[in-house]
Design a protein around this motif. Sequence first.
Motif, PDB file in Angstrom:
ATOM      1  N   GLU A  38       0.829  -1.202   0.000  1.00 11.37           N
ATOM      2  CA  GLU A  38       0.000   0.000   0.000  1.00 11.37           C
ATOM      3  C   GLU A  38       0.862   1.250   0.000  1.00 11.37           C
ATOM      4  O   GLU A  38       0.560   2.213  -0.708  1.00 11.37           O
ATOM      5  N   ARG A  39       1.931   1.247   0.767  1.00  9.04           N
ATOM      6  CA  ARG A  39       2.831   2.397   0.778  1.00  9.04           C
ATOM      7  C   ARG A  39       3.479   2.608  -0.572  1.00  9.04           C
ATOM      8  O   ARG A  39       3.653   3.732  -1.021  1.00  9.04           O
ATOM      9  N   LEU A  40       3.880   1.504  -1.210  1.00  9.13           N
ATOM     10  CA  LEU A  40       4.494   1.628  -2.530  1.00  9.13           C
ATOM     11  C   LEU A  40       3.502   2.158  -3.554  1.00  9.13           C
ATOM     12  O   LEU A  40       3.876   2.917  -4.451  1.00  9.13           O
ATOM     13  N   ASN A  41       2.242   1.757  -3.427  1.00 14.89           N
ATOM     14  CA  ASN A  41       1.235   2.231  -4.369  1.00 14.89           C
ATOM     15  C   ASN A  41       0.945   3.713  -4.182  1.00 14.89           C
ATOM     16  O   ASN A  41       0.591   4.410  -5.134  1.00 14.89           O
ATOM     17  N   LYS A  42       1.083   4.238  -2.946  1.00 20.07           N
ATOM     18  CA  LYS A  42       0.796   5.641  -2.674  1.00 20.07           C
ATOM     19  C   LYS A  42       1.913   6.560  -3.140  1.00 20.07           C
ATOM     20  O   LYS A  42       1.683   7.725  -3.428  1.00 20.07           O
ATOM     21  N   THR A  43       3.149   6.060  -3.210  1.00 17.48           N
ATOM     22  CA  THR A  43       4.252   6.918  -3.613  1.00 17.48           C
ATOM     23  C   THR A  43       4.190   7.164  -5.108  1.00 17.48           C
ATOM     24  O   THR A  43       3.914   6.260  -5.899  1.00 17.48           O
ATOM     25  N   PRO A  44       4.416   8.420  -5.535  1.00 13.74           N
ATOM     26  CA  PRO A  44       4.375   8.709  -6.972  1.00 13.74           C
ATOM     27  C   PRO A  44       5.599   8.113  -7.658  1.00 13.74           C
ATOM     28  O   PRO A  44       6.697   8.105  -7.123  1.00 13.74           O
ATOM     29  N   SER A  45       5.364   7.617  -8.841  1.00 13.62           N
ATOM     30  CA  SER A  45       6.479   7.044  -9.591  1.00 13.62           C
ATOM     31  C   SER A  45       7.214   8.164 -10.316  1.00 13.62           C
ATOM     32  O   SER A  45       6.611   9.144 -10.746  1.00 13.62           O
ATOM     33  N   PRO A  46       8.512   8.061 -10.460  1.00 12.13           N
ATOM     34  CA  PRO A  46       9.273   9.113 -11.133  1.00 12.13           C
ATOM     35  C   PRO A  46       8.955   9.144 -12.623  1.00 12.13           C
ATOM     36  O   PRO A  46       8.641   8.122 -13.234  1.00 12.13           O
TER      37      PRO A  46
END
Length: 120
Positions: A87-95
């Motif tokens: 879930e944390r990875l999904n919330k972080t914006p991708s570069p």
Amino acid sequence: MVTFLIILLIIACVALGLFVLIQNPKGGGLATGGGTSNMFGVQRTGDVLEKGSWVLLTLIVVLTLAVTTIAKTSGGSAAVGNSAIQERLNKTPSPSPIGGNLNSTKPATSTPAETDTTKK
């Protein structure tokens, strides 16, 4: 539980390494006291070290299988931690890609320099 079994596995591996290093490759082991006679030495030390090596090897195999089995069956509790991380990875914006636009819906087209028109 898994941590305890892994600690036991490491101890068994170190003990097996010591048992193997103590043994003499020609079968003498600790039984050779310095001379050729075993008047004051232990006669059957080589057999004890050999049996101990086999016991430790069996223990290592059993502990390895136990750790694998317990880790597979406790996958439900590990999945809870993984889902929080996911879930944390999904919330972080991708570069954004270099030279690209994140909001672009068109597929990237190749430039004329990238197309190879030479025949081989």
